[in-house]
Scaffold this motif. Structure first.
Motif, PDB file in Angstrom:
ATOM      1  N   PHE A 260      22.531  14.647   5.866  1.00 28.66           N
ATOM      2  CA  PHE A 260      21.935  15.630   4.956  1.00 28.66           C
ATOM      3  C   PHE A 260      21.053  14.957   3.914  1.00 28.66           C
ATOM      4  N   LEU A 261      21.449  13.760   3.523  1.00 26.11           N
ATOM      5  CA  LEU A 261      20.767  13.123   2.408  1.00 26.11           C
ATOM      6  C   LEU A 261      20.473  11.678   2.753  1.00 26.11           C
ATOM      7  N   ASP A 262      19.301  11.181   2.321  1.00 22.74           N
ATOM      8  CA  ASP A 262      19.068   9.760   2.510  1.00 22.74           C
ATOM      9  C   ASP A 262      19.728   8.978   1.381  1.00 22.74           C
ATOM     10  N   ALA A 265      18.790   9.840  -2.209  1.00 20.81           N
ATOM     11  CA  ALA A 265      19.251  11.158  -2.614  1.00 20.81           C
ATOM     12  C   ALA A 265      20.754  11.132  -2.884  1.00 20.81           C
ATOM     13  N   PHE A 268      21.278   9.825  -6.338  1.00 19.78           N
ATOM     14  CA  PHE A 268      20.954  10.761  -7.411  1.00 19.78           C
ATOM     15  C   PHE A 268      21.866  11.980  -7.414  1.00 19.78           C
ATOM     16  N   LEU A 271      24.721  10.805  -9.305  1.00 24.42           N
ATOM     17  CA  LEU A 271      24.368  10.776 -10.728  1.00 24.42           C
ATOM     18  C   LEU A 271      24.462  12.167 -11.354  1.00 24.42           C
ATOM     19  N   ILE A 272      23.870  13.141 -10.664  1.00 30.32           N
ATOM     20  CA  ILE A 272      23.823  14.485 -11.242  1.00 30.32           C
ATOM     21  C   ILE A 272      25.225  15.056 -11.364  1.00 30.32           C
TER      22      ILE A 272
ATOM     23  N   LEU C  34      11.256  15.200 -15.654  1.00 23.92           N
ATOM     24  CA  LEU C  34      10.570  14.240 -14.785  1.00 23.92           C
ATOM     25  C   LEU C  34      10.697  14.672 -13.329  1.00 23.92           C
ATOM     26  N   ILE C  89      16.369  11.612 -17.073  1.00 26.10           N
ATOM     27  CA  ILE C  89      16.858  10.937 -15.868  1.00 26.10           C
ATOM     28  C   ILE C  89      17.491  11.940 -14.906  1.00 26.10           C
ATOM     29  N   THR C  90      18.188  12.926 -15.441  1.00 25.94           N
ATOM     30  CA  THR C  90      18.782  13.933 -14.556  1.00 25.94           C
ATOM     31  C   THR C  90      17.701  14.678 -13.780  1.00 25.94           C
ATOM     32  N   MET C  92      14.724  13.649 -13.144  1.00 25.38           N
ATOM     33  CA  MET C  92      14.149  12.702 -12.191  1.00 25.38           C
ATOM     34  C   MET C  92      15.030  12.660 -10.939  1.00 25.38           C
ATOM     35  N   GLY C  93      16.343  12.652 -11.164  1.00 30.94           N
ATOM     36  CA  GLY C  93      17.282  12.658 -10.042  1.00 30.94           C
ATOM     37  C   GLY C  93      17.119  13.904  -9.192  1.00 30.94           C
ATOM     38  N   VAL C  94      16.884  15.056  -9.845  1.00 33.51           N
ATOM     39  CA  VAL C  94      16.674  16.297  -9.093  1.00 33.51           C
ATOM     40  C   VAL C  94      15.471  16.149  -8.175  1.00 33.51           C
ATOM     41  N   PHE C  96      14.287  13.394  -6.799  1.00 32.19           N
ATOM     42  CA  PHE C  96      14.631  12.544  -5.657  1.00 32.19           C
ATOM     43  C   PHE C  96      15.567  13.272  -4.695  1.00 32.19           C
ATOM     44  N   LEU C  97      16.459  14.057  -5.271  1.00 28.95           N
ATOM     45  CA  LEU C  97      17.392  14.809  -4.438  1.00 28.95           C
ATOM     46  C   LEU C  97      16.623  15.798  -3.567  1.00 28.95           C
ATOM     47  N   GLY C 100      14.966  13.959  -0.806  1.00 30.73           N
ATOM     48  CA  GLY C 100      15.962  13.509   0.163  1.00 30.73           C
ATOM     49  C   GLY C 100      16.366  14.636   1.089  1.00 30.73           C
ATOM     50  N   ILE C 101      16.554  15.815   0.524  1.00 34.35           N
ATOM     51  CA  ILE C 101      16.957  16.963   1.345  1.00 34.35           C
ATOM     52  C   ILE C 101      15.840  17.344   2.311  1.00 34.35           C
ATOM     53  N   ARG C 103      13.423  15.549   3.492  1.00 36.36           N
ATOM     54  CA  ARG C 103      13.194  14.526   4.529  1.00 36.36           C
ATOM     55  C   ARG C 103      14.198  14.634   5.662  1.00 36.36           C
ATOM     56  N   GLN C 104      15.429  15.050   5.332  1.00 37.27           N
ATOM     57  CA  GLN C 104      16.453  15.095   6.374  1.00 37.27           C
ATOM     58  C   GLN C 104      16.432  16.416   7.153  1.00 37.27           C
ATOM     59  N   PHE C 208       7.939  11.652  -6.960  1.00 35.55           N
ATOM     60  CA  PHE C 208       8.015  11.274  -8.365  1.00 35.55           C
ATOM     61  C   PHE C 208       6.618  11.077  -8.961  1.00 35.55           C
ATOM     62  N   LEU C 209       5.709  10.515  -8.150  1.00 41.25           N
ATOM     63  CA  LEU C 209       4.361  10.287  -8.668  1.00 41.25           C
ATOM     64  C   LEU C 209       3.683  11.596  -9.059  1.00 41.25           C
ATOM     65  N   ILE C 212       5.046  12.682 -12.330  1.00 46.18           N
ATOM     66  CA  ILE C 212       4.460  11.873 -13.398  1.00 46.18           C
ATOM     67  C   ILE C 212       3.010  12.278 -13.656  1.00 46.18           C
TER      68      ILE C 212
END
Ligand SMILES: Nc1ncnc2c1ncn2[C@@H]1O[C@H](COP(=O)(O)OP(=O)(O)OP(=O)(O)O)[C@@H](O)[C@H]1O
Ligand SMILES: [Mg+2]
Lengths: 286, 254, 287
Positions: A260-262, A265, A268, A271-272, C34, C89-90, C92-94, C96-97, C100-101, C103-104, C208-209, C212
């Motif tokens: 599901f996630l790389d 991800a 993060f 982290l969240i 972010l 940062i949170t 930013m994490g969202v 990336f998350l 990630g989702i 991409r999969q 992310f870019l 930004i």
């Protein structure tokens, strides 16, 4: 056996994260800046390490030279980029730092080409048997190198005059100043050490992948930001533990939720979840 | 007279610091109560516990007979309490007038929908101007916050609290940073408002003014309540005088 | 206008809508994000999937707005738990998350390869520009209105000092969530338009870019100022296109610009404008 291997995998990544993240959290502890450009120093360290290793044939010499140079560049970044805007609202330094990082990546691309450089002869590739596992020498160097560097750092912080001054400044800059500590000196030192460690991490990563490329700073360093937040911004011990935990969570995560996630991800998502449960990070600042 | 605020057994520890230990007191409808005690006695922490800024380990707090424990800060404020900050916290992006006008518009911003459907700020600005005039800083209204003397900002805090039209006014050292004359004038204004029916709880180190204006005292020391009652009588108690080692107490008792 | 100029103008409009959304969250309400590109992406992928399933374009765009706004509220709840750098940062994490989702998800969302073959919105380029321009007008008007209303007033209080705002009866949580809902909905609209415009979307478009870049547009223009954000966005979108030199060094230029503005003029173009007006005004008074 799989578990043990995953654990070791996690540990290797965790150590690498730790030496990137320590510099970041030190800067945060002193200046309350999220120093994104730290990632640029990581990449610079990798390039210098690789180029110097190829030129001199000695990885060790390359590490020393790269660490020193990157340390000095870190000091220059403090002097010319951050010092003048410390009194502005926090987003100012953050955005400036992001800008600096993007510009640095581009400079690397222009200087060294977009496809990255490789080692003419990759050091430390011999296989080592360790507890029934086949590890590369480079894995062991990363783990033991990181641990010993952090060990030396902690010894310096506990035992030397400079180290004590530095800890005092992190705790309470005004108080430290009134005791005659030069806060400026401490900050320069801080940038030197943090940046030199980032350079080491960069060299380690370049050894693992046999490559230094312009964008290599991206992901590990965003992750380092996640780690220092998890570790409770500015808390060095917390950062180290968070690094190792994240390395291990990722290693196991890629096996169990990798569909599901790389890898990033997963980091993060972790982290969240943690931040929503504990807004102050796993370990708050004291 | 009915009890407006009932504070029972408030205990608040910050790590090892016992800021408040089992403190109880009541505030009657319409009264002027001063909360005094040496530095670090826990006075500010008490007001913050009442307004919900900090969450004590243990507390029962009732406003008008209704428990407010567990309510978030803004809901407590809506029930009619307003607090000024000891360390002033104006909105630095607004001028003095708008700092107060925002509070005066508390009904307009009560819900997001109401807020987005109203634009006119005339009435609230007019009311803000009146309050600032009343507090003697009316000529600064259009100025920025930066560079204002502490005395002006302290009164701005009071104006902002009054703009909320509270039932209970909680003042944290409103007179600090004001000169003699300004302090006396502000105290008079507060007394005047109190006479019109607003209940006041005031923290203040200026014991001269405290004794002049308060109807009753509660004395804290080291996180505990050590005395309570008529100002003159309380100030004569040895333990109160012992808590105040220093000139201030001597002067006041003289 | 040739096809090239038309396309550029459309991209500028889309970016302005995107940036105005972030301006609501960060500029008006003070909540740094972010991860804004994730909502741009949510809008784009919503349109991509629905349009390919055959839904009419108005429905798709509307769904994109709702979807982004809805997830924006969920992400916005993070701002109730964490603040400032932690929130940066949170979010930013969202971002990336989200990547990630995406991409999969190879089946529905095309994974790494992206979504292609998205049907047309049903207008030619000039028609599309008109639509994008209307979106800009609507979002600018909404932003300007909010600034004038009591909601903008309350946002300002939340942005400046949320603890004090609470003591003044402001329901800080409600305002923050509103800012996130509106700002991310605008990003969803921008994403929907972007998807119809390129008709081919990839995860990297929303990385992310991109977050930004949007933040740069807002910051360079002047955080909180609608005209500033519009100028900043147009500038940062067009300058790299103006000369091949700048387009080769687009990222270097971006980075350097971002750094230089924060280092030397943190209030952005709007701040410089205000300063000029003040100086001019003072001279006027003296006469
Ligand atoms: N947020 C906090 N974290 C840790 N300790 C705190 C905190 N707030 C207050 N304290 C401690 O609690 C004690 C009581 O503080 P408080 O501010 O309530 O005193 P005070 O009576 O208002 O003093 P002063 O007259 O100086 O304003 C002090 O020892 C203070 O250091
Ligand atoms: Mg106090």
């Amino acid at each position: 056996m799989l578990y043990l291997e995953l654990l070791v995998q996690g540990l290797i990544y965790g150590c690498m994260y730790a030496i990137i993240a320590v510099g970041l959290t030190l800067v945060y502890g002193l200046l309350r800046i999220l120093h994104v450009a730290h990632a640029g120093l990581f990449t610079l360290g990798a390039y210098l390490g690789l180029i110097l290793t190829n030129a001199t044939g000695s990885l060790f010499l390359a590490m020393v030279l790269s660490g020193t140079t990157v340390g000095l560049v870190g000091m220059a970044i403090y002097r010319f980029c951050y010092k003048p805007i410390l009194h502005k609202p926090p987003y100012v330094a953050l955005i400036a730092s992001i800008g600096l990082f993007i510009a640095m990546e581009e400079i690397f691309r222009l200087l060294f080409g977009p496809y990255g450089l490789t080692y003419t002869k990759v050091p430390l590739q011999q296989t080592v048997h360790f507890f029934n596992m086949n590890l590369r020498a480079v894995d062991l160097v990363i783990v033991f190198g990181s641990i010993s560097m952090l060990g030396v750092l902690s010894w310096l912080a506990q035992k030397t005059r400079l180290g004590i001054a530095w800890r005092a400044t992190v705790d309470d800059p005004q108080m430290a100043e009134s005791f005659g500590v030069s806060v400026q000196k401490v900050r320069y030192l801080n940038f030197f050490i943090g940046s030199a460690l980032a350079a080491m991490a960069g060299i380690f990563v370049s050894l693992l992948s046999n490559m230094a490329e312009p964008t290599m700073g991206g992901v590990p360093s965003y992750k380092a930001l996640a780690i220092i937040v998890l570790g409770g911004l500015g808390n060095v011990g917390g950062t180290l533990i968070a690094s190792i935990i994240l390395g291990i969570v990722e290693a196991f995560g890629t096996i169990y939720v990798g569909d599901f996630l790389d890898r990033d991800a997963i980091a993060f998502a972790f982290l969240i979840i943690i931040l929503m449960l504990r807004p102050q990070g796993l370990f708050s600042r004291k | 007279m009915s009890v407006l605020l009932n504070v029972r057994n408030v205990t608040m520890h910050f790590g090892g610091v016992h800021a408040l230990t089992d403190v109880s007191f009541q505030v009657m409808q319409g009264e002027f109560l001063s909360l005094i005690g040496p530095n670090g006695a826990g006075k500010t922490t008490m007001l913050r516990a009442i307004t919900g800024v900090v969450t004590p380990q243990f507390a029962k707090v009732e406003l008008g007979g209704v428990s407010i424990v567990g309510l978030p800060i803004h809901k407590r404020a809506r029930l009619g309490m307003a607090m000024t900050n000891q360390i002033v916290r104006p909105f630095v992006t607004m001028n003095l007038l708008d700092n107060v006008a925002l509070a005066a518009g508390h009904r307009r911003i009560a819900t997001v929908l109401k807020a987005v459907s109203s634009v006119d700020k005339g009435a609230e600005r007019k009311k803000a101007q009146e309050l600032l005039d009343m507090l003697g800083i009316g000529k600064h209204t259009q100025e920025n916050i930066q560079g204002q003397p502490l005395g002006v900002l302290k009164r701005l805090e009071v104006a902002r609290a009054l703009a909320l039209e509270p039932k209970l006014l909680l003042l944290d050292e409103p007179l600090a940073g004001l000169n003699h004359i300004e302090a006396a004038r502000l105290a008079d204004v507060i007394v005047e408002i109190n006479k019109q029916g607003l209940t006041v709880v005031m923290i203040e180190h200026n014991l001269g003014e405290v004794l002049r204006v308060s109807g009753r005292l509660v004395v804290l020391d080291n996180g505990r309540k050590i005395a309570e009652g008529d100002p003159q009588i309380v100030m004569r108690q040895p333990k109160v005088r012992a808590a105040y080692v220093g000139k201030e107490a001597e002067d006041a008792a003289a | 206008m040739g096809i090239y100029e038309l396309s550029l103008a459309i991209i500028v409009c889309i970016n302005i809508v995107l940036a105005l959304g972030l301006n609501l969250i960060t500029g008006y309400c003070g909540q740094i994000s972010l991860g804004h590109a994730a909502f741009f992406g949510i809008g784009a992928y919503t349109v991509g999937v629905l349009a390919k399933a055959g839904f009419p374009s108005a429905v798709c765009i509307f769904a994109a707005i709702l979807m982004a706004g809805f997830i924006g509220i969920i992400v916005g709840t993070a701002s109730l738990r964490v603040r400032d750098d932690f929130l940066a940062i949170t979010t930013m994490g969202v971002g990336f998350l989200f990547l990630g989702i995406i991409r999969q998800q190879e089946g529905l969302l095309g994974g790494e390869m992206g979504l292609s073959g998205i049907p047309t919105i049903g207008f030619d380029k000039p028609g599309f520009l008109v639509i994008a321009f209307i979106a800009v007008i609507l979002c600018s008007a909404l932003s300007l209105y909010i600034k004038r209303s009591w909601m903008g007033f309350a946002f300002d209080a939340v942005a400046t000092d949320e603890d004090t705002a609470k003591l003044l009866t402001v329901d800080v949580a409600a305002y923050k969530l509103t800012a996130f809902a509106l700002g991310t909905a605008m990003a969803g609209l921008a994403g929907g338009l972007y998807c119809y415009f390129t008709r081919f979307i990839m995860p990297d478009d929303f990385g992310f870019l991109t977050s930004i870049s949007v933040l740069s547009m807002v910051a360079v223009g002047g955080i909180g100022s609608v005209p500033g954000v519009i100028i900043g966005t147009a500038l940062l979108t067009l300058l790299p296109e103006m000369s091949t030199f700048l387009s080769d060094y687009k990222l270097l230029f971006y980075g350097a610009m971002l750094f230089a503005v924060m280092r030397f003029a943190p209030e952005g173009i709007a701040g410089i404008g205000t300063r000029v007006v003040q100086i001019y005004g003072r001279r006027g008074d003296a006469k």
